[in-house]
Design a protein around this motif. Structure first.
Motif, PDB file in Angstrom:
ATOM      1  N   ASP A 146       0.855  -1.185   0.000  1.00 20.90           N
ATOM      2  CA  ASP A 146       0.000   0.000   0.000  1.00 20.90           C
ATOM      3  C   ASP A 146       0.892   1.236   0.000  1.00 20.90           C
ATOM      4  N   GLY A 147       1.235   1.689  -1.203  1.00 16.40           N
ATOM      5  CA  GLY A 147       2.106   2.844  -1.315  1.00 16.40           C
ATOM      6  C   GLY A 147       1.437   4.136  -0.889  1.00 16.40           C
ATOM      7  N   LYS A 148       0.111   4.228  -1.041  1.00 15.79           N
ATOM      8  CA  LYS A 148      -0.607   5.447  -0.673  1.00 15.79           C
ATOM      9  C   LYS A 148      -0.443   5.750   0.814  1.00 15.79           C
ATOM     10  N   ASN A 149      -0.518   4.714   1.636  1.00 13.43           N
ATOM     11  CA  ASN A 149      -0.432   4.888   3.088  1.00 13.43           C
ATOM     12  C   ASN A 149       0.894   4.424   3.662  1.00 13.43           C
ATOM     13  N   GLN A 150       1.846   4.125   2.789  1.00 15.78           N
ATOM     14  CA  GLN A 150       3.201   3.733   3.190  1.00 15.78           C
ATOM     15  C   GLN A 150       3.186   2.575   4.197  1.00 15.78           C
ATOM     16  N   ARG A 151       2.608   1.470   3.761  1.00 16.15           N
ATOM     17  CA  ARG A 151       2.573   0.297   4.619  1.00 16.15           C
ATOM     18  C   ARG A 151       2.698  -0.962   3.754  1.00 16.15           C
ATOM     19  N   VAL A 152       3.342  -1.967   4.342  1.00 14.03           N
ATOM     20  CA  VAL A 152       3.601  -3.228   3.651  1.00 14.03           C
ATOM     21  C   VAL A 152       3.359  -4.371   4.624  1.00 14.03           C
ATOM     22  N   ARG A 153       2.701  -5.404   4.140  1.00 13.62           N
ATOM     23  CA  ARG A 153       2.510  -6.615   4.951  1.00 13.62           C
ATOM     24  C   ARG A 153       3.177  -7.782   4.240  1.00 13.62           C
ATOM     25  N   VAL A 154       4.031  -8.493   4.972  1.00 17.91           N
ATOM     26  CA  VAL A 154       4.778  -9.628   4.436  1.00 17.91           C
ATOM     27  C   VAL A 154       4.433 -10.870   5.250  1.00 17.91           C
ATOM     28  N   LEU A 155       3.956 -11.905   4.582  1.00 16.42           N
ATOM     29  CA  LEU A 155       3.608 -13.162   5.241  1.00 16.42           C
ATOM     30  C   LEU A 155       4.467 -14.274   4.658  1.00 16.42           C
ATOM     31  N   GLU A 156       5.337 -14.837   5.489  1.00 12.43           N
ATOM     32  CA  GLU A 156       6.195 -15.913   5.013  1.00 12.43           C
ATOM     33  C   GLU A 156       5.364 -17.148   4.686  1.00 12.43           C
ATOM     34  N   GLU A 157       5.608 -17.738   3.521  1.00 14.99           N
ATOM     35  CA  GLU A 157       4.883 -18.933   3.110  1.00 14.99           C
ATOM     36  C   GLU A 157       5.487 -20.169   3.759  1.00 14.99           C
ATOM     37  N   ARG A 158       4.604 -21.041   4.225  1.00 11.90           N
ATOM     38  CA  ARG A 158       5.054 -22.279   4.861  1.00 11.90           C
ATOM     39  C   ARG A 158       5.082 -23.383   3.816  1.00 11.90           C
ATOM     40  N   LYS A 159       6.248 -23.612   3.255  1.00 16.99           N
ATOM     41  CA  LYS A 159       6.448 -24.618   2.225  1.00 16.99           C
ATOM     42  C   LYS A 159       7.085 -25.865   2.844  1.00 16.99           C
ATOM     43  N   GLY A 160       6.227 -26.828   3.235  1.00 12.33           N
ATOM     44  CA  GLY A 160       6.738 -28.065   3.821  1.00 12.33           C
ATOM     45  C   GLY A 160       7.211 -27.858   5.251  1.00 12.33           C
ATOM     46  N   HIS A 161       7.726 -28.920   5.839  1.00  8.61           N
ATOM     47  CA  HIS A 161       8.212 -28.880   7.222  1.00  8.61           C
ATOM     48  C   HIS A 161       9.718 -28.682   7.239  1.00  8.61           C
ATOM     49  N   ILE A 162      10.136 -27.617   7.885  1.00 14.08           N
ATOM     50  CA  ILE A 162      11.561 -27.322   8.031  1.00 14.08           C
ATOM     51  C   ILE A 162      11.875 -27.354   9.525  1.00 14.08           C
ATOM     52  N   PRO A 163      12.684 -28.319   9.980  1.00 15.14           N
ATOM     53  CA  PRO A 163      13.005 -28.415  11.411  1.00 15.14           C
ATOM     54  C   PRO A 163      13.587 -27.114  11.956  1.00 15.14           C
ATOM     55  N   CYS A 164      13.121 -26.758  13.130  1.00 12.29           N
ATOM     56  CA  CYS A 164      13.621 -25.579  13.838  1.00 12.29           C
ATOM     57  C   CYS A 164      13.435 -24.294  13.026  1.00 12.29           C
ATOM     58  N   LYS A 165      12.331 -24.217  12.307  1.00 12.56           N
ATOM     59  CA  LYS A 165      12.048 -23.039  11.494  1.00 12.56           C
ATOM     60  C   LYS A 165      10.745 -22.405  11.938  1.00 12.56           C
ATOM     61  N   LYS A 166      10.802 -21.128  12.284  1.00 11.06           N
ATOM     62  CA  LYS A 166       9.614 -20.367  12.614  1.00 11.06           C
ATOM     63  C   LYS A 166       9.215 -19.499  11.421  1.00 11.06           C
ATOM     64  N   PHE A 167       7.912 -19.313  11.270  1.00 11.79           N
ATOM     65  CA  PHE A 167       7.410 -18.481  10.186  1.00 11.79           C
ATOM     66  C   PHE A 167       6.733 -17.253  10.775  1.00 11.79           C
ATOM     67  N   TYR A 168       6.990 -16.117  10.150  1.00 11.29           N
ATOM     68  CA  TYR A 168       6.538 -14.854  10.718  1.00 11.29           C
ATOM     69  C   TYR A 168       5.683 -14.063   9.726  1.00 11.29           C
ATOM     70  N   GLU A 169       4.907 -13.165  10.312  1.00  8.51           N
ATOM     71  CA  GLU A 169       4.178 -12.148   9.569  1.00  8.51           C
ATOM     72  C   GLU A 169       4.764 -10.800   9.975  1.00  8.51           C
ATOM     73  N   PRO A 207      -8.021  -4.918   3.390  1.00  4.77           N
ATOM     74  CA  PRO A 207      -7.197  -3.903   4.067  1.00  4.77           C
ATOM     75  C   PRO A 207      -6.869  -4.245   5.520  1.00  4.77           C
ATOM     76  N   SER A 208      -7.610  -5.177   6.132  1.00  7.36           N
ATOM     77  CA  SER A 208      -7.373  -5.520   7.538  1.00  7.36           C
ATOM     78  C   SER A 208      -6.036  -6.229   7.752  1.00  7.36           C
ATOM     79  N   VAL A 209      -5.382  -6.666   6.669  1.00  6.28           N
ATOM     80  CA  VAL A 209      -4.094  -7.336   6.827  1.00  6.28           C
ATOM     81  C   VAL A 209      -3.045  -6.383   7.404  1.00  6.28           C
ATOM     82  N   PHE A 210      -3.312  -5.081   7.329  1.00  8.04           N
ATOM     83  CA  PHE A 210      -2.369  -4.107   7.877  1.00  8.04           C
ATOM     84  C   PHE A 210      -2.653  -3.793   9.348  1.00  8.04           C
ATOM     85  N   THR A 211      -3.705  -4.418   9.906  1.00  7.43           N
ATOM     86  CA  THR A 211      -4.037  -4.225  11.318  1.00  7.43           C
ATOM     87  C   THR A 211      -3.425  -5.350  12.140  1.00  7.43           C
TER      88      THR A 211
END
Length: 220
Positions: free
Chosen positions: A62-85, A193-197
């Protein structure tokens, strides 16, 4: 009179030639940066050249409001791996980092400046070419922040010619490429738009960076 007519004829011929020259478009005029969309969603792969790791993410921009949401994709099981938003709110400026399973949240100061996905007006045009094959091609342009006084680029951006969507951005530092981001499956606009909340767990967010070391987890 014959001589005067001959002079006039040559003058008219010369004028016509000059007119033709003036009407011929210049081929050395450099393209101007296109205007990239201000709001879009899609997927991206961020490659860290220092670690050799690819990180696949879902991206809401969202360039108008200068905000970005990044959601890491969970591709398979990776030992000792955390996924973040990650929720970047540059106008505040603050970054929310949320662990996807536990919803544990960190609220961190956002010190980096807003850097939109677009082509700055003072960018240097590098090239135009097509990707793909016969009958299935997309024309793109390559831009950079290269300047005559600097030997290397710190930023290279590749954007489509038609709608000015980002295709790839590469950042360098001291001759070493640091990150390359490839964009794909882009859709215009923000469907939710709620993904930025930030989630409710961020109301009691920690002000410190959460650990990525899963060895610290206490197993029951």
């Amino acid at each position: 009179m014959a001589r005067a007519g001959l002079v006039m004829e040559r003058f008219v011929s010369l004028f016509c030639c000059l007119g033709l020259v003036l009407c011929i478009p210049r081929t050395d005029v450099q393209p101007k940066p296109c205007q990239a969309p201000e709001q879009w969603e899609g997927r991206a792969v961020v490659y860290d050249h220092n670690t050799g790791r690819n990180n696949r993410v879902l991206l809401s921009y969202d360039g108008k409001n200068q905000r970005v949401r990044v959601l890491e994709e969970r591709k398979g099981h990776i030992p000792c791996k955390k996924f973040y938003e990650y929720i970047y709110l540059f106008k505040n400026p603050v970054l929310f980092k949320i662990e996807q399973v536990t919803k544990q949240c960190s609220k961190l100061p956002l010190t980096q400046p807003w850097d939109p996905y677009d082509i700055p007006e003072n960018s240097t045009y590098e090239d135009e070419y097509s990707i793909g094959g016969p009958g299935d091609q997309i024309k793109i342009q390559e831009w950079s922040d290269r300047k005559p006084a600097r030997k290397f680029e710190k930023w290279i951006g590749v954007y489509t010619v038609k709608d000015c969507y980002p295709v790839q951005e590469t950042y360098t530092k001291s001759y070493n490429v640091t990150t390359s981001t490839r964009f794909f499956d882009l859709q215009l606009g923000i469907s939710d738009p709620s993904v930025f909340t930030p989630p409710s767990t961020c109301q009691a967010a920690s002000m410190e960076e959460m650990s990525n070391d899963c060895s610290l987890l206490v197993l029951a």
